[in-house]
Design a protein around this motif. Structure first.
Motif, PDB file in Angstrom:
ATOM      1  N   ASP A  76       0.844  -1.414  -0.011  1.00 36.60           N
ATOM      2  CA  ASP A  76       0.093  -0.121  -0.219  1.00 36.60           C
ATOM      3  C   ASP A  76       0.809   1.210  -0.120  1.00 36.60           C
ATOM      4  O   ASP A  76       0.531   2.126  -0.657  1.00 36.60           O
ATOM      5  CB  ASP A  76      -0.987   0.165   1.106  1.00 36.60           C
ATOM      6  N   GLU A  77       2.217   1.232   0.748  1.00 40.39           N
ATOM      7  CA  GLU A  77       3.002   2.262   0.586  1.00 40.39           C
ATOM      8  C   GLU A  77       3.283   2.445  -0.551  1.00 40.39           C
ATOM      9  O   GLU A  77       3.726   3.818  -1.050  1.00 40.39           O
ATOM     10  CB  GLU A  77       3.863   2.236   2.010  1.00 40.39           C
ATOM     11  N   ILE A  78       3.991   1.398  -1.334  1.00 40.45           N
ATOM     12  CA  ILE A  78       4.378   1.644  -2.580  1.00 40.45           C
ATOM     13  C   ILE A  78       3.393   2.195  -3.614  1.00 40.45           C
ATOM     14  O   ILE A  78       3.884   3.052  -4.423  1.00 40.45           O
ATOM     15  CB  ILE A  78       5.176   0.108  -3.219  1.00 40.45           C
ATOM     16  N   ALA A  79       2.113   1.739  -3.548  1.00 39.94           N
ATOM     17  CA  ALA A  79       1.171   2.063  -4.339  1.00 39.94           C
ATOM     18  C   ALA A  79       1.007   3.753  -4.230  1.00 39.94           C
ATOM     19  O   ALA A  79       0.983   4.469  -5.049  1.00 39.94           O
ATOM     20  CB  ALA A  79      -0.151   1.476  -4.074  1.00 39.94           C
ATOM     21  N   SER A  80       0.759   4.265  -2.960  1.00 36.77           N
ATOM     22  CA  SER A  80       0.840   5.553  -2.880  1.00 36.77           C
ATOM     23  C   SER A  80       2.025   6.506  -3.131  1.00 36.77           C
ATOM     24  O   SER A  80       1.875   7.623  -3.122  1.00 36.77           O
ATOM     25  CB  SER A  80       0.368   5.941  -1.186  1.00 36.77           C
ATOM     26  N   ARG A  81       3.367   5.776  -3.029  1.00 31.32           N
ATOM     27  CA  ARG A  81       4.590   6.403  -3.402  1.00 31.32           C
ATOM     28  C   ARG A  81       5.218   5.836  -4.529  1.00 31.32           C
ATOM     29  O   ARG A  81       6.374   6.246  -4.815  1.00 31.32           O
ATOM     30  CB  ARG A  81       5.395   6.370  -2.323  1.00 31.32           C
ATOM     31  N   HIS A  82       4.349   5.645  -5.569  1.00 39.76           N
ATOM     32  CA  HIS A  82       4.856   4.903  -6.601  1.00 39.76           C
ATOM     33  C   HIS A  82       5.776   5.697  -7.533  1.00 39.76           C
ATOM     34  O   HIS A  82       6.914   5.123  -8.067  1.00 39.76           O
ATOM     35  CB  HIS A  82       3.704   4.184  -7.554  1.00 39.76           C
ATOM     36  N   LYS A  83       5.424   7.071  -7.583  1.00 43.37           N
ATOM     37  CA  LYS A  83       6.234   7.838  -8.486  1.00 43.37           C
ATOM     38  C   LYS A  83       7.601   8.104  -8.013  1.00 43.37           C
ATOM     39  O   LYS A  83       8.618   8.224  -8.583  1.00 43.37           O
ATOM     40  CB  LYS A  83       5.589   9.287  -8.655  1.00 43.37           C
ATOM     41  N   GLU A  84       7.648   8.090  -6.658  1.00 42.87           N
ATOM     42  CA  GLU A  84       9.069   8.213  -5.780  1.00 42.87           C
ATOM     43  C   GLU A  84       9.899   7.025  -6.205  1.00 42.87           C
ATOM     44  O   GLU A  84      11.095   7.249  -6.427  1.00 42.87           O
ATOM     45  CB  GLU A  84       8.878   8.199  -4.388  1.00 42.87           C
ATOM     46  N   PHE A  85       9.277   5.994  -6.450  1.00 39.51           N
ATOM     47  CA  PHE A  85      10.096   4.582  -6.845  1.00 39.51           C
ATOM     48  C   PHE A  85      10.555   4.512  -8.346  1.00 39.51           C
ATOM     49  O   PHE A  85      10.812   3.301  -8.940  1.00 39.51           O
ATOM     50  CB  PHE A  85       9.485   3.624  -6.112  1.00 39.51           C
ATOM     51  N   GLY A  86       9.974   5.470  -9.032  1.00 45.85           N
ATOM     52  CA  GLY A  86      10.085   5.256 -10.687  1.00 45.85           C
ATOM     53  C   GLY A  86       9.235   4.453 -11.266  1.00 45.85           C
ATOM     54  O   GLY A  86       9.587   3.880 -12.336  1.00 45.85           O
ATOM     55  N   LEU A  87       8.026   4.007 -10.693  1.00 43.48           N
ATOM     56  CA  LEU A  87       7.244   3.269 -11.139  1.00 43.48           C
ATOM     57  C   LEU A  87       5.796   4.280 -11.789  1.00 43.48           C
ATOM     58  O   LEU A  87       5.507   5.187 -11.142  1.00 43.48           O
ATOM     59  CB  LEU A  87       6.539   2.512 -10.036  1.00 43.48           C
ATOM     60  N   GLU A  88       5.206   3.340 -12.695  1.00 47.34           N
ATOM     61  CA  GLU A  88       3.894   4.315 -13.178  1.00 47.34           C
ATOM     62  C   GLU A  88       2.784   3.247 -13.289  1.00 47.34           C
ATOM     63  O   GLU A  88       2.876   1.894 -13.564  1.00 47.34           O
ATOM     64  CB  GLU A  88       4.341   4.476 -14.865  1.00 47.34           C
ATOM     65  N   GLU A  89       1.701   3.803 -12.791  1.00 47.47           N
ATOM     66  CA  GLU A  89       0.520   2.578 -12.273  1.00 47.47           C
ATOM     67  C   GLU A  89      -0.171   2.202 -13.410  1.00 47.47           C
ATOM     68  O   GLU A  89      -0.105   2.959 -14.547  1.00 47.47           O
ATOM     69  CB  GLU A  89      -0.524   3.526 -11.408  1.00 47.47           C
ATOM     70  N   GLY A  90      -0.419   0.941 -13.500  1.00 46.21           N
ATOM     71  CA  GLY A  90      -1.203   0.338 -14.404  1.00 46.21           C
ATOM     72  C   GLY A  90      -2.493  -0.014 -14.032  1.00 46.21           C
ATOM     73  O   GLY A  90      -3.141   0.480 -13.335  1.00 46.21           O
ATOM     74  N   ASP A  91      -3.190  -1.227 -14.496  1.00 43.78           N
ATOM     75  CA  ASP A  91      -4.345  -1.695 -14.019  1.00 43.78           C
ATOM     76  C   ASP A  91      -4.409  -2.266 -12.908  1.00 43.78           C
ATOM     77  O   ASP A  91      -3.012  -2.812 -12.500  1.00 43.78           O
ATOM     78  CB  ASP A  91      -4.984  -2.835 -15.032  1.00 43.78           C
TER      79      ASP A  91
END
Length: 234
Positions: A143-158
Protein backbone atom coordinates in the motif's frame (compact mmCIF):
# COMPACT_ATOMS: atom_id res chain seq x y z
CA UNK A 1 -18.92 -19.97 -46.94
CA UNK A 2 -20.50 -22.10 -49.72
CA UNK A 3 -24.18 -21.82 -50.62
CA UNK A 4 -24.76 -25.35 -49.28
CA UNK A 5 -23.41 -24.38 -45.86
CA UNK A 6 -25.35 -21.14 -45.60
CA UNK A 7 -28.31 -21.00 -43.21
CA UNK A 8 -31.73 -20.94 -44.79
CA UNK A 9 -34.03 -17.95 -44.71
CA UNK A 10 -36.28 -19.95 -42.37
CA UNK A 11 -33.40 -20.46 -39.92
CA UNK A 12 -32.67 -16.74 -39.88
CA UNK A 13 -36.36 -15.99 -39.32
CA UNK A 14 -36.47 -18.52 -36.47
CA UNK A 15 -33.44 -16.89 -34.87
CA UNK A 16 -35.14 -13.50 -35.09
CA UNK A 17 -38.23 -14.92 -33.38
CA UNK A 18 -35.99 -16.35 -30.66
CA UNK A 19 -34.60 -12.87 -30.01
CA UNK A 20 -38.13 -11.50 -29.68
CA UNK A 21 -39.02 -14.24 -27.20
CA UNK A 22 -35.84 -13.64 -25.21
CA UNK A 23 -36.60 -9.91 -25.10
CA UNK A 24 -40.05 -10.59 -23.65
CA UNK A 25 -38.61 -13.00 -21.07
CA UNK A 26 -35.92 -10.52 -20.04
CA UNK A 27 -38.43 -7.71 -19.61
CA UNK A 28 -40.73 -9.95 -17.59
CA UNK A 29 -37.84 -10.99 -15.35
CA UNK A 30 -36.84 -7.36 -14.81
CA UNK A 31 -40.42 -6.43 -13.94
CA UNK A 32 -40.60 -9.25 -11.38
CA UNK A 33 -37.08 -8.85 -10.01
CA UNK A 34 -36.76 -9.57 -6.28
CA UNK A 35 -33.54 -7.62 -5.73
CA UNK A 36 -30.45 -6.14 -7.32
CA UNK A 37 -28.86 -9.56 -7.94
CA UNK A 38 -31.96 -11.54 -8.91
CA UNK A 39 -30.77 -14.82 -10.53
CA UNK A 40 -33.78 -14.84 -12.86
CA UNK A 41 -32.74 -11.51 -14.36
CA UNK A 42 -29.17 -12.73 -14.74
CA UNK A 43 -30.34 -15.89 -16.52
CA UNK A 44 -32.71 -13.97 -18.79
CA UNK A 45 -29.90 -11.55 -19.63
CA UNK A 46 -27.62 -14.39 -20.69
CA UNK A 47 -30.38 -16.01 -22.76
CA UNK A 48 -31.04 -12.72 -24.54
CA UNK A 49 -27.33 -12.24 -25.25
CA UNK A 50 -27.03 -15.77 -26.63
CA UNK A 51 -30.12 -15.37 -28.83
CA UNK A 52 -28.93 -12.02 -30.18
CA UNK A 53 -25.48 -13.43 -30.95
CA UNK A 54 -26.95 -16.43 -32.78
CA UNK A 55 -29.23 -14.19 -34.85
CA UNK A 56 -26.36 -11.85 -35.68
CA UNK A 57 -24.21 -14.72 -36.93
CA UNK A 58 -26.99 -16.27 -39.05
CA UNK A 59 -27.99 -12.91 -40.50
CA UNK A 60 -24.40 -12.27 -41.57
CA UNK A 61 -23.91 -15.75 -43.01
CA UNK A 62 -27.14 -15.61 -45.01
CA UNK A 63 -27.41 -11.96 -46.04
CA UNK A 64 -23.99 -10.45 -45.28
CA UNK A 65 -25.70 -8.02 -42.90
CA UNK A 66 -25.13 -7.19 -39.25
CA UNK A 67 -27.29 -5.95 -36.38
CA UNK A 68 -26.74 -2.73 -34.42
CA UNK A 69 -26.49 -4.73 -31.20
CA UNK A 70 -23.26 -5.02 -29.27
CA UNK A 71 -23.08 -8.51 -27.83
CA UNK A 72 -21.82 -8.11 -24.24
CA UNK A 73 -18.89 -10.15 -23.06
CA UNK A 74 -19.11 -12.36 -19.99
CA UNK A 75 -17.20 -9.91 -17.79
CA UNK A 76 -19.81 -9.37 -15.09
CA UNK A 77 -20.05 -11.23 -11.82
CA UNK A 78 -22.85 -13.77 -11.42
CA UNK A 79 -25.31 -13.36 -8.55
CA UNK A 80 -23.79 -13.92 -5.12
CA UNK A 81 -24.65 -17.35 -3.71
CA UNK A 82 -22.15 -17.48 -0.84
CA UNK A 83 -22.96 -17.62 2.86
CA UNK A 84 -25.36 -15.00 4.19
CA UNK A 85 -23.22 -14.67 7.33
CA UNK A 86 -19.66 -15.51 6.22
CA UNK A 87 -17.18 -16.56 8.86
CA UNK A 88 -14.18 -15.61 6.74
CA UNK A 89 -13.29 -13.36 3.84
CA UNK A 90 -10.40 -13.18 1.42
CA UNK A 91 -9.15 -9.95 -0.16
CA UNK A 92 -7.32 -10.53 -3.46
CA UNK A 93 -5.40 -7.62 -4.94
CA UNK A 94 -3.37 -7.23 -8.11
CA UNK A 95 -1.63 -3.99 -9.08
CA UNK A 96 0.40 -3.58 -12.25
CA UNK A 97 3.23 -1.06 -12.68
CA UNK A 98 5.56 -0.06 -15.48
CA UNK A 99 9.18 0.62 -14.56
CA UNK A 100 9.19 4.15 -15.97
CA UNK A 101 12.44 5.39 -14.39
CA UNK A 102 14.89 2.53 -13.69
CA UNK A 103 17.58 4.87 -12.34
CA UNK A 104 15.20 6.35 -9.78
CA UNK A 105 14.18 2.84 -8.77
CA UNK A 106 17.83 1.81 -8.33
CA UNK A 107 18.63 4.96 -6.36
CA UNK A 108 15.78 4.40 -3.93
CA UNK A 109 16.78 0.78 -3.39
CA UNK A 110 20.41 1.79 -2.82
CA UNK A 111 19.30 4.24 -0.12
CA UNK A 112 17.49 1.41 1.65
CA UNK A 113 20.55 -0.82 1.39
CA UNK A 114 22.82 1.97 2.64
CA UNK A 115 20.59 2.55 5.68
CA UNK A 116 20.60 -1.17 6.43
CA UNK A 117 24.38 -1.28 6.07
CA UNK A 118 24.77 1.53 8.62
CA UNK A 119 22.58 -0.45 10.99
CA UNK A 120 24.69 -3.54 10.41
CA UNK A 121 21.85 -5.37 8.64
CA UNK A 122 23.42 -5.69 5.21
CA UNK A 123 26.11 -4.37 2.90
CA UNK A 124 26.30 -3.16 -0.68
CA UNK A 125 23.43 -2.15 -2.91
CA UNK A 126 21.37 -3.70 -5.70
CA UNK A 127 22.84 -3.26 -9.16
CA UNK A 128 19.92 -4.60 -11.18
CA UNK A 129 16.31 -3.55 -11.60
CA UNK A 130 14.95 -6.88 -10.40
CA UNK A 131 17.26 -6.68 -7.38
CA UNK A 132 16.02 -3.15 -6.64
CA UNK A 133 12.41 -4.32 -6.86
CA UNK A 134 13.12 -7.10 -4.39
CA UNK A 135 14.72 -4.61 -2.00
CA UNK A 136 11.90 -2.08 -2.15
CA UNK A 137 9.06 -4.56 -1.90
CA UNK A 138 10.87 -6.23 0.96
CA UNK A 139 11.20 -2.92 2.80
CA UNK A 140 7.82 -1.25 2.13
CA UNK A 141 4.25 -2.45 2.37
CA UNK A 142 2.45 -2.74 -1.00
CA UNK A 143 0.00 0.00 0.00
CA UNK A 144 2.90 2.38 0.71
CA UNK A 145 4.48 1.60 -2.64
CA UNK A 146 1.11 2.25 -4.29
CA UNK A 147 0.84 5.67 -2.67
CA UNK A 148 4.50 6.57 -3.39
CA UNK A 149 4.98 4.79 -6.71
CA UNK A 150 6.29 7.89 -8.50
CA UNK A 151 9.08 8.22 -5.93
CA UNK A 152 10.19 4.71 -6.86
CA UNK A 153 10.17 5.36 -10.61
CA UNK A 154 7.02 3.32 -11.18
CA UNK A 155 3.99 4.15 -13.31
CA UNK A 156 0.59 2.78 -12.34
CA UNK A 157 -1.18 0.33 -14.62
CA UNK A 158 -4.37 -1.64 -14.11
CA UNK A 159 -5.40 -2.86 -10.68
CA UNK A 160 -8.16 -5.03 -9.29
CA UNK A 161 -9.44 -5.90 -5.83
CA UNK A 162 -11.77 -8.80 -5.07
CA UNK A 163 -13.49 -9.58 -1.77
CA UNK A 164 -14.72 -13.15 -1.44
CA UNK A 165 -16.68 -14.78 1.38
CA UNK A 166 -16.56 -18.31 2.76
CA UNK A 167 -17.88 -20.39 5.63
CA UNK A 168 -14.46 -21.28 7.00
CA UNK A 169 -10.93 -19.85 6.70
CA UNK A 170 -8.68 -21.67 4.24
CA UNK A 171 -5.91 -23.92 5.48
CA UNK A 172 -2.48 -22.27 5.82
CA UNK A 173 -0.50 -22.44 2.60
CA UNK A 174 -3.44 -23.81 0.61
CA UNK A 175 -3.71 -21.12 -2.08
CA UNK A 176 -0.30 -19.43 -2.05
CA UNK A 177 0.87 -20.78 -5.41
CA UNK A 178 -2.18 -19.51 -7.33
CA UNK A 179 -4.18 -17.00 -5.27
CA UNK A 180 -6.76 -16.17 -7.97
CA UNK A 181 -7.08 -19.63 -9.50
CA UNK A 182 -9.67 -21.22 -7.23
CA UNK A 183 -11.96 -18.21 -6.71
CA UNK A 184 -15.66 -19.06 -7.00
CA UNK A 185 -17.23 -16.12 -8.88
CA UNK A 186 -20.51 -16.66 -7.02
CA UNK A 187 -18.76 -16.05 -3.70
CA UNK A 188 -17.29 -12.68 -4.75
CA UNK A 189 -18.95 -10.09 -2.51
CA UNK A 190 -17.60 -7.13 -4.49
CA UNK A 191 -14.92 -6.29 -7.03
CA UNK A 192 -13.23 -2.99 -7.86
CA UNK A 193 -11.24 -2.48 -11.08
CA UNK A 194 -9.08 0.49 -12.03
CA UNK A 195 -7.89 0.72 -15.64
CA UNK A 196 -6.71 3.31 -18.12
CA UNK A 197 -9.32 1.87 -20.48
CA UNK A 198 -12.06 3.44 -18.38
CA UNK A 199 -10.26 6.80 -18.40
CA UNK A 200 -9.89 6.67 -22.19
CA UNK A 201 -13.63 6.06 -22.58
CA UNK A 202 -14.41 9.00 -20.29
CA UNK A 203 -11.93 11.22 -22.12
CA UNK A 204 -13.53 10.35 -25.46
CA UNK A 205 -16.98 11.24 -24.11
CA UNK A 206 -15.65 14.48 -22.63
CA UNK A 207 -13.96 15.43 -25.91
CA UNK A 208 -17.22 14.91 -27.83
CA UNK A 209 -19.11 17.07 -25.33
CA UNK A 210 -16.45 19.80 -25.50
CA UNK A 211 -16.49 19.81 -29.32
CA UNK A 212 -20.27 20.19 -29.36
CA UNK A 213 -20.15 23.00 -26.80
CA UNK A 214 -17.41 24.89 -28.65
CA UNK A 215 -19.54 25.03 -31.80
CA UNK A 216 -22.29 26.90 -29.93
CA UNK A 217 -20.26 28.94 -27.45
CA UNK A 218 -18.20 32.10 -28.00
CA UNK A 219 -15.33 32.14 -25.50
CA UNK A 220 -14.77 35.86 -25.94
CA UNK A 221 -10.97 35.41 -26.06
CA UNK A 222 -8.93 37.64 -28.32
CA UNK A 223 -6.20 36.29 -30.57
CA UNK A 224 -3.64 37.41 -28.00
CA UNK A 225 -5.16 34.91 -25.54
CA UNK A 226 -4.57 31.85 -27.70
CA UNK A 227 -1.89 30.51 -25.37
CA UNK A 228 -4.36 30.20 -22.50
CA UNK A 229 -5.40 26.59 -21.88
CA UNK A 230 -8.92 25.80 -20.66
CA UNK A 231 -9.34 24.17 -17.27
CA UNK A 232 -11.60 21.14 -17.09
CA UNK A 233 -13.03 19.73 -13.88
CA UNK A 234 -12.83 15.95 -13.97
Amino acid sequence: MSDAAQPTAAEVRAAAEAVKTALDRHLAAVERRSGEDDPAVYEAFNQLAAAAEAYDELLYDRYDEVTPFEIPGDDTLPPYTGPEEPNAISVLIRRDYAVAEPQRLLAQAQRVEAADAEAGIGVGGPGTVHGALGTLFGEFEPDEIASRHKEFGLEEGDSTLWVTASDEPTDPGEWLEAPFEHVDPQQVVCRFDVSAVFDEDEDADDDEDIDEDVDDFDTGLDEDDEDLEPLTDR
